[in-house]
Design an enzyme around this catalytic site. Structure first.
Site, PDB file in Angstrom:
ATOM      1  N   GLU A   1     -42.098-114.115 -12.412  1.00 15.45           N
ATOM      2  CA  GLU A   1     -43.309-113.960 -11.587  1.00 15.45           C
ATOM      3  C   GLU A   1     -44.466-114.723 -12.246  1.00 15.45           C
ATOM      4  OE1 GLU A   1     -46.006-111.020 -12.110  1.00 15.45           O
ATOM      5  OE2 GLU A   1     -44.970-109.893 -13.676  1.00 15.45           O
TER       6      GLU A   1
ATOM      7  N   LYS B   1     -45.675-100.318 -16.449  1.00 19.15           N
ATOM      8  CA  LYS B   1     -46.846-100.311 -17.316  1.00 19.15           C
ATOM      9  C   LYS B   1     -47.253 -98.893 -17.688  1.00 19.15           C
ATOM     10  CE  LYS B   1     -47.954-102.867 -14.231  1.00 19.15           C
ATOM     11  NZ  LYS B   1     -48.717-103.465 -13.144  1.00 19.15           N
TER      12      LYS B   1
HETATM   13  N1  PSU Z   1     -47.369-105.988 -15.890  1.00 18.81           N
HETATM   14  C1  PSU Z   1     -48.061-106.686 -16.804  1.00 18.81           C
HETATM   15  N2  PSU Z   1     -48.918-107.621 -16.375  1.00 18.81           N
HETATM   16  C2  PSU Z   1     -49.090-107.883 -15.046  1.00 18.81           C
HETATM   17  C3  PSU Z   1     -48.371-107.134 -14.072  1.00 18.81           C
HETATM   18  C4  PSU Z   1     -47.517-106.201 -14.554  1.00 18.81           C
HETATM   19  O1  PSU Z   1     -47.924-106.470 -17.992  1.00 18.81           O
HETATM   20  O2  PSU Z   1     -49.872-108.772 -14.709  1.00 18.81           O
HETATM   21  C5  PSU Z   1     -48.524-107.440 -12.602  1.00 18.81           C
HETATM   22  C6  PSU Z   1     -47.141-107.767 -12.030  1.00 18.81           C
HETATM   23  O3  PSU Z   1     -47.240-108.974 -11.320  1.00 18.81           O
HETATM   24  C7  PSU Z   1     -46.850-106.613 -11.089  1.00 18.81           C
HETATM   25  C8  PSU Z   1     -48.227-106.280 -10.624  1.00 18.81           C
HETATM   26  O4  PSU Z   1     -45.992-106.961 -10.040  1.00 18.81           O
HETATM   27  O5  PSU Z   1     -49.016-106.368 -11.811  1.00 18.81           O
HETATM   28  C9  PSU Z   1     -48.304-104.921  -9.980  1.00 18.81           C
HETATM   29  O6  PSU Z   1     -49.532-104.800  -9.337  1.00 18.81           O
HETATM   30  P1  PSU Z   1     -49.819-103.538  -8.398  1.00 18.81           P
HETATM   31  O7  PSU Z   1     -49.911-102.385  -9.315  1.00 18.81           O
HETATM   32  O8  PSU Z   1     -51.135-103.888  -7.724  1.00 18.81           O
HETATM   33  O9  PSU Z   1     -48.673-103.453  -7.433  1.00 18.81           O
END
Ligand code: PSU
Ligand code: MN
Length: 305
Positions: free
Chosen positions: A28, A162
């Site tokens: 990604e 996370k």
């Molecule tokens: N984990 C990280 N850094 C990030 C992300 C996740 O350590 O930048 C990003 C990934 O692209 C993941 C997104 O798909 O955050 C999830 O965002 P949300 O919680 O808005 O779905």
């Protein structure tokens, strides 16, 4: 324009690898943008992940939106624009990003899984997936990443979700969606910067071959979606949970005070945690992302057998 072919493109090296039945690992791009990591760690993270994939005998396929096309296998010429990107493209955003001719969009895990599957790629690596946010019972904020995992037959390697998410509910939601979760040589769900969240995973795998067999078996029995492989951060890079939890507390309070909602939440939290840990969270993030790319290449090798 008939077929919408202009909306989707596979980079030359990745296309050649897929045509030649060589191994490919999708990545990604949100994690490698300023939304995921501060500069210059974002570029270092990409370089280390791409190198780990190549060291494992596979070709990295970075996904992003570029000039109105969803791209699988961003070419070297476009890399700087992607690393500097700040427009987050999640699953719901893909259609408008390409039809509206977005110049640069960085794809989340969920959007990347869609694009990887579209290109015929079976393995994906990232740092941490999105999940069920704390207070989701109020905000309803559950990452599309989880839904995408349940839809696309792709193995996703991550160090759990996370740490600022509600990990117990994230596991529950994955169960609801029918997503197999396999601990890589562990029976514990990792908590990103920390190896053990205290939560158990339903399955333990010890080899790429076991993961490959799971993906093939799911297809054989008609179960849709992929497999989430949970690979804990390498021991040497693990952070002390105590300062992380303190940093998380103040980061979550900041999000609340600033009234951040939806896709804004994750980047704000990542930045606040980096600040509160004097950048140690960034080093940990790089180490775990690189290791996930290594494991993904190992799984890609097994799938190629
Ligand atoms: N984990 C990280 N850094 C990030 C992300 C996740 O350590 O930048 C990003 C990934 O692209 C993941 C997104 O798909 O955050 C999830 O965002 P949300 O919680 O808005 O779905
Ligand atoms: Mn969300």
């Amino acid at each position: 324009m008939a077929g919408g072919a202009q909306f989707f493109r596979v980079g030359d090296e990745v296309a050649a690898a897929l045509a030649g039945h060589r191994r490919v690992v999708a990545l990604e791009s949100t994690i490698f943008s300023g939304l995921g990591l501060p500069s210059p760690a974002n570029r270092e993270c990409f370089d280390r992940c791409a190198a780990a994939v190549r060291d494992g005998g596979a070709v990295p396929a970075l996904t992003a939106v570029i000039d109105g096309a969803a791209v699988v296998g961003v070419e070297a010429d476009d890399l700087d624009r992607v690393l500097a990107g700040s427009h987050k493209v999640a699953g719901r955003d893909l259609a408008r990003a390409v039809s509206g001719g977005l110049d640069v969009g960085v794809t989340t895990v969920g959007a990347s899984l869609t694009l990887a599957a579209r290109a015929g790629i079976e393995v994906f690596a990232t740092g941490g997936i999105g999940g069920v946010h704390r207070c989701a019972e109020v905000t309803g904020d559950v990452s599309h990443d989880l839904v995408a995992l349940s839809r696309h037959p792709v193995v996703a390697v991550s160090s759990g979700a996370k740490a600022f998410l509600d990990l117990a509910r994230t596991l529950e939601y994955l169960e609801t969606l029918g997503v197999p979760v396999a601990g890589w040589r562990t029976d514990r769900f990792p908590a990103f910067y920390v190896r053990d969240s205290g939560l158990e995973v339903p399955t333990v795998v010890d080899s790429g071959a076991e993961v490959a067999a799971m993906l093939r078996a799911a297809a054989a029995v008609g179960h849709p979606g992929g497999v989430l492989v949970a690979n804990p951060i390498p021991v040497a890079a693990e952070l002390d949970p105590e300062p992380i939890n303190r940093a998380l507390g103040s980061a979550l309070a900041l999000v609340e005070r600033q009234g951040r909602r939806g896709p804004e939440v994750t980047p704000v939290l990542l930045e606040a945690i980096a600040a509160a840990t004097d950048g140690r969270s960034v080093g940990a993030n790089l180490a775990l992302a690189q290791d996930n790319a290594r494991v993904a290449a190992e799984i890609a090798a097994a799938l190629a057998q």
